[in-house]
Design a protein around this motif. Sequence first.
Motif, PDB file in Angstrom:
ATOM      1  N   ALA A 536       0.836  -1.197   0.000  1.00 32.42           N
ATOM      2  CA  ALA A 536       0.000   0.000   0.000  1.00 32.42           C
ATOM      3  C   ALA A 536       0.870   1.247   0.000  1.00 32.42           C
ATOM      4  N   ASN A 537       0.313   2.340  -0.516  1.00 33.40           N
ATOM      5  CA  ASN A 537       1.018   3.621  -0.474  1.00 33.40           C
ATOM      6  C   ASN A 537       1.371   3.975   0.965  1.00 33.40           C
ATOM      7  N   GLY A 538       2.588   4.448   1.158  1.00 36.35           N
ATOM      8  CA  GLY A 538       3.028   4.840   2.485  1.00 36.35           C
ATOM      9  C   GLY A 538       3.544   3.705   3.339  1.00 36.35           C
ATOM     10  N   SER A 539       3.621   2.477   2.782  1.00 34.46           N
ATOM     11  CA  SER A 539       4.058   1.330   3.586  1.00 34.46           C
ATOM     12  C   SER A 539       5.571   1.145   3.590  1.00 34.46           C
ATOM     13  N   LEU A 540       6.292   1.908   2.777  1.00 39.10           N
ATOM     14  CA  LEU A 540       7.745   1.761   2.735  1.00 39.10           C
ATOM     15  C   LEU A 540       8.379   2.323   4.005  1.00 39.10           C
ATOM     16  N   GLU A 541       9.326   1.579   4.555  1.00 32.80           N
ATOM     17  CA  GLU A 541      10.056   2.007   5.746  1.00 32.80           C
ATOM     18  C   GLU A 541      11.449   2.483   5.340  1.00 32.80           C
ATOM     19  N   PRO A 542      12.017   3.425   6.092  1.00 33.18           N
ATOM     20  CA  PRO A 542      13.360   3.921   5.761  1.00 33.18           C
ATOM     21  C   PRO A 542      14.450   3.024   6.357  1.00 33.18           C
ATOM     22  N   ASN A 543      15.698   3.386   6.057  1.00 33.01           N
ATOM     23  CA  ASN A 543      16.883   2.800   6.684  1.00 33.01           C
ATOM     24  C   ASN A 543      17.132   1.358   6.256  1.00 33.01           C
ATOM     25  N   PHE A 544      17.111   1.115   4.933  1.00 27.00           N
ATOM     26  CA  PHE A 544      17.570  -0.181   4.437  1.00 27.00           C
ATOM     27  C   PHE A 544      19.085  -0.100   4.249  1.00 27.00           C
ATOM     28  N   PRO A 545      19.863  -1.117   4.662  1.00 30.66           N
ATOM     29  CA  PRO A 545      19.435  -2.425   5.172  1.00 30.66           C
ATOM     30  C   PRO A 545      19.418  -2.535   6.692  1.00 30.66           C
ATOM     31  N   ASN A 546      19.942  -1.514   7.400  1.00 29.59           N
ATOM     32  CA  ASN A 546      20.115  -1.656   8.849  1.00 29.59           C
ATOM     33  C   ASN A 546      18.791  -1.810   9.586  1.00 29.59           C
ATOM     34  N   GLY A 547      17.706  -1.271   9.012  1.00 26.28           N
ATOM     35  CA  GLY A 547      16.431  -1.319   9.700  1.00 26.28           C
ATOM     36  C   GLY A 547      15.681  -2.628   9.578  1.00 26.28           C
ATOM     37  N   LEU A 548      16.228  -3.606   8.849  1.00 24.94           N
ATOM     38  CA  LEU A 548      15.506  -4.869   8.655  1.00 24.94           C
ATOM     39  C   LEU A 548      15.371  -5.658   9.951  1.00 24.94           C
ATOM     40  N   GLY A 549      16.437  -5.715  10.746  1.00 20.76           N
ATOM     41  CA  GLY A 549      16.390  -6.451  12.012  1.00 20.76           C
ATOM     42  C   GLY A 549      16.179  -7.942  11.826  1.00 20.76           C
ATOM     43  N   LEU A 550      16.927  -8.563  10.912  1.00 22.38           N
ATOM     44  CA  LEU A 550      16.766  -9.991  10.633  1.00 22.38           C
ATOM     45  C   LEU A 550      17.415 -10.832  11.721  1.00 22.38           C
ATOM     46  N   SER A 551      16.875 -12.026  11.931  1.00 27.50           N
ATOM     47  CA  SER A 551      17.405 -12.935  12.944  1.00 27.50           C
ATOM     48  C   SER A 551      18.412 -13.886  12.317  1.00 27.50           C
ATOM     49  N   SER A 553      19.841 -17.425  11.101  1.00 26.85           N
ATOM     50  CA  SER A 553      19.236 -18.626  10.524  1.00 26.85           C
ATOM     51  C   SER A 553      20.267 -19.738  10.544  1.00 26.85           C
ATOM     52  N   GLY A 554      20.117 -20.676  11.478  1.00 23.93           N
ATOM     53  CA  GLY A 554      21.097 -21.751  11.589  1.00 23.93           C
ATOM     54  C   GLY A 554      22.455 -21.191  11.959  1.00 23.93           C
ATOM     55  N   VAL A 555      23.455 -21.468  11.121  1.00 22.68           N
ATOM     56  CA  VAL A 555      24.811 -20.995  11.409  1.00 22.68           C
ATOM     57  C   VAL A 555      25.111 -19.683  10.688  1.00 22.68           C
ATOM     58  N   PHE A 556      24.100 -19.064  10.054  1.00 22.89           N
ATOM     59  CA  PHE A 556      24.322 -17.840   9.285  1.00 22.89           C
ATOM     60  C   PHE A 556      23.581 -16.666   9.923  1.00 22.89           C
ATOM     61  N   ASP A 557      24.262 -15.532  10.001  1.00 18.44           N
ATOM     62  CA  ASP A 557      23.681 -14.299  10.527  1.00 18.44           C
ATOM     63  C   ASP A 557      23.162 -13.478   9.343  1.00 18.44           C
ATOM     64  N   ARG A 558      21.841 -13.485   9.138  1.00 18.21           N
ATOM     65  CA  ARG A 558      21.250 -12.834   7.963  1.00 18.21           C
ATOM     66  C   ARG A 558      21.477 -11.324   7.967  1.00 18.21           C
ATOM     67  N   GLN A 559      21.302 -10.697   9.124  1.00 20.92           N
ATOM     68  CA  GLN A 559      21.433  -9.240   9.162  1.00 20.92           C
ATOM     69  C   GLN A 559      22.859  -8.808   8.859  1.00 20.92           C
ATOM     70  N   SER A 560      23.838  -9.522   9.410  1.00 21.34           N
ATOM     71  CA  SER A 560      25.236  -9.191   9.101  1.00 21.34           C
ATOM     72  C   SER A 560      25.509  -9.348   7.612  1.00 21.34           C
ATOM     73  N   MET A 561      24.935 -10.380   7.014  1.00 23.82           N
ATOM     74  CA  MET A 561      25.132 -10.611   5.585  1.00 23.82           C
ATOM     75  C   MET A 561      24.538  -9.467   4.763  1.00 23.82           C
ATOM     76  N   ILE A 562      23.305  -9.070   5.073  1.00 25.05           N
ATOM     77  CA  ILE A 562      22.660  -7.980   4.332  1.00 25.05           C
ATOM     78  C   ILE A 562      23.445  -6.681   4.491  1.00 25.05           C
ATOM     79  N   ASN A 563      23.908  -6.411   5.703  1.00 25.90           N
ATOM     80  CA  ASN A 563      24.682  -5.188   5.926  1.00 25.90           C
ATOM     81  C   ASN A 563      25.941  -5.173   5.072  1.00 25.90           C
TER      82      ASN A 563
END
Length: 622
Positions: A536-551, A553-563
């Motif tokens: 929807a319009n207005g649903s975009l959030e700022p601060n990509f990629p740091n604002g994702l807050g990913l957990s 997954s197994g032995v891989f850190d998703r947020q560190s990878m995206i950063n």
Amino acid sequence: MFLAQLGFAGHAHAQAAITMRARVGYDGAYRLAEWFPVVVDIANDGPDVRATLEWRLPGRLDEQVFQRLVDLPRGSRKRVSLNVYTPGFVRNGQLRLLDGSTELLTQDVKLDAIDESVFLIGVASSDPALLNSLSSVQIGNFTSAHISHLAPADIPDSVASMRGLDAIFLHNIDTAALLPSQREALALWTSLGGQLVVSGGPGGQATAAGLGDLLPVRTVGDLAQGSLAPLAALAENAGATLPASTTLSRAEPQPGAEQLPPGSGLLFRQPYGAGFATFTSFDIAALRAWEGEGALWSNVLRQLAPATPGTGAHLSQFSLLDRGVLKLPSLSLPSPWALLLFILAYVLVLGPLNYIVLRRMGRLELAWITVPVVVLVFTAGLYVVGTLLRGGNAQYNQLAIVESSEGQARGHATSFIGFFSPRRENYTLAFPATTQVSSGPNQQFLNAQFEPVVVDEAGAPSVQLLADISSVTTFVAESLVDLPVQVQSSLTAGANGLSGELRNTGQVALDDAVIVRGDTFARLGTLAPGAAAQIANGSLEPNFPNGLGLSQSGVFDRQSMINLLFDRDMLQFGNPNTPASGPDTNSVYLLGWVSQPVLPANVDGQASEQNSLTLYVVRLNS
């Protein structure tokens, strides 16, 4: 002695009977930190030889060596292709043809290193001097341009080896005669940000014959006479002299194709994924004597910046697995409290407890026996605990990034592989055919030792390595893969951001899926096969990629990878000329995770289990 002389005479005869001719890179040029092709024609008029073709960089012990096995029966004529890689600046390479450890032939070749500040153009044409004038033009922010002439057989058959080229011109060649792998590589290379220009005119039908839907025109028909005068305005040189009449190909444009100049019917251009495909109804050789030729192509060609995070990480010469993304329990250190308790117990048992027990027994003289025994027991216990913590089995870890565009059936995968060994041991790792494998960045500073990458006659590479105790050996594998992820989007951009729908039409669910535009994003959550998500319009959030807050997954850190993947400063650390890899603000991308590998793990000839995570980056048609 007589047998040795016979063997020497046999090798000398084989050497005299074998000839080798090589074409390296793009007409001798190669892009820094990119794969490039080596094409070798070998003729054998002597006895049968099962040889090894080897590429190396003389005097560079820290560089990967590549080998290809080739069977050369008497009278054979073979063309052998080998894709090679070097991250650094080199002037010379060396090809050797080996029979076991015996050198049959050696050929030194000169190399011209091209960095990221130069716009590299490949020209496949029957005209060896076509477009040489473009070497003096400036395109976008590139400092200069370099022209490399390619024979049709030298057009790379993999996206990784074609990626060093910014633009490719096809002129007066039969593209239907290209290998299927070459045509597929051209299409995927264009969709990932390449610029393809196809010439019409007298040879236009043959040049367009094998390209199909890649072209911005539906059909290339009969020839007609026409004027090139409108091109003067496109070249911003209205007073330039152009041929009054020339031969043009009749072409029917695809819906949505752009005509340059508008309504002229001379150039047709259309986006193809993140790149562009252009067809000229005229023979581009007709512009050779025109002083506006360089200005025209500098306006037609563009400086593109598509989101290619896997490629960007490889270009920047770092491995994701070396930057805290891989969280193997086997590599974790014991807690400080556990170490403190162990030391305290050791001191108490060795000192006060040992003394008290021996004193009560009245045998203090036995201390010379009990002290070494206590030391041995604690040492053995420490060894057992350490072995249990790191495990007894090797572990194969694969973190992959697959880049593609909406509607494409295949994508380009960059796999960062970390192989953990609990002991010092030799291993052989094998990969599927057409995979391009190189050792991980800065591998020479690790204890693991790499042998050459050996490609068999079927095109399947393998690597032997000597792994050290509790070490993780990293390397990078690139390949074309079928896409289980397919999406259909209908998104529109407005003043308040994006709106519309995205549907998962593929075979697998996407975890933590997000829509990304520039530094803004919209969360989609888990997108199951057949499911649709509304934006929807207005649903975009700022601060990509740091604002994702990913957990994790197994032995891989998703947020560190995206950063790491989308941090422009980090990506440019290894190579200051590497273009930023973050999503461009004019395009929309889908990012989603799948806990499945893109490449099977094969260790010592056996299928092996692996820890795997794959990030799909799909450019949407919006």
